[in-house]
Write a protein that holds these residues in place. Structure first.
Motif: not given
Length: 211
Positions: A5-9, A14-17, A166-172, A174-185
């Protein structure tokens, strides 16, 4: 489930923060910037642990009788199904659950004041406040902490939830670029279905206890 869930929601919520405080760390060394970021995120996890303690104690109060606990499990199960559906649809229901009135009334002002400071303590306090922001995902695990009926289990559930994000937000970035939106959904959909299934299971257990 929390990690998926952290990989998307979490990235959306919290990505903006993370982007905002990361911009303040550009002038610092990489090591110091990571320490500041880590303190921020650990303080956020600590806020979840406190919520888990409260939720676990509240759940414990409902374990007085098996019938009373049955009703409690049933209604929490309904809530989890509702949350799972809201996470999938991501419409007005989720917007209602993540109402920004709580943010604007209680959290926004101290958050802005702390954001203007550059100390490690201020960053830790910012992270703690971040953990108190109304969020459907946090509500999901608070409900699970309540179902545990135990203060210790409640703390463990919410702490593990925080650590899993923690991983998704500490390495925001990298993860945002590595994972496409379809995978996150897809991760969001699978996790929401698990939440709903757990809710149905809780409803069934509660129904049996009521009978």
């Amino acid at each position: 489930m929390a990690f998926m869930l952290s990989l998307s929601h979490c990235i959306a919520m919290c990505g903006g923060f993370v982007v905002a405080y990361s911009a303040k760390l550009n002038s610092k060394t990489k090591k110091l910037a990571f320490i500041y970021s880590f303190v921020y995120q650990i303080s956020r996890v600590f806020a979840y642990a406190i919520l888990g303690l409260i939720a676990g104690y509240f759940g414990y109060l409902f374990t007085i009788t098996s019938k009373f606990m049955g009703y409690f499990h049933f209604f929490i199960g309904v809530f989890l199904v509702f949350i799972g559906y809201a996470l999938i649809k991501r419409g007005e229901i989720l917007k209602f659950l993540e109402n920004d009135k709580i943010w604007s009334k209680f959290i926004a002002k101290p958050f802005r004041n702390l954001a203007a400071k550059d100390s490690l303590i201020a960053f830790g306090a910012l992270g703690f406040l971040n953990g108190l922001i109304p969020c459907g995902l946090v509500y999901t695990f608070i409900a699970m902490a309540m179902l545990s009926g135990s203060v210790i289990k409640g703390v463990i559930i919410m702490t593990l939830f925080g650590i899993s994000t923690l991983p998704s937000l500490l390495f925001l970035s990298f993860i945002s670029n590595f994972l496409n939106s379809k995978f996150q959904k897809t991760m969001l959909f699978v996790s929401a279905i698990i939440v709903m299934a757990y809710g149905i299971y809780s409803m069934y257990g509660g129904f049996l206890a009521i009978k």
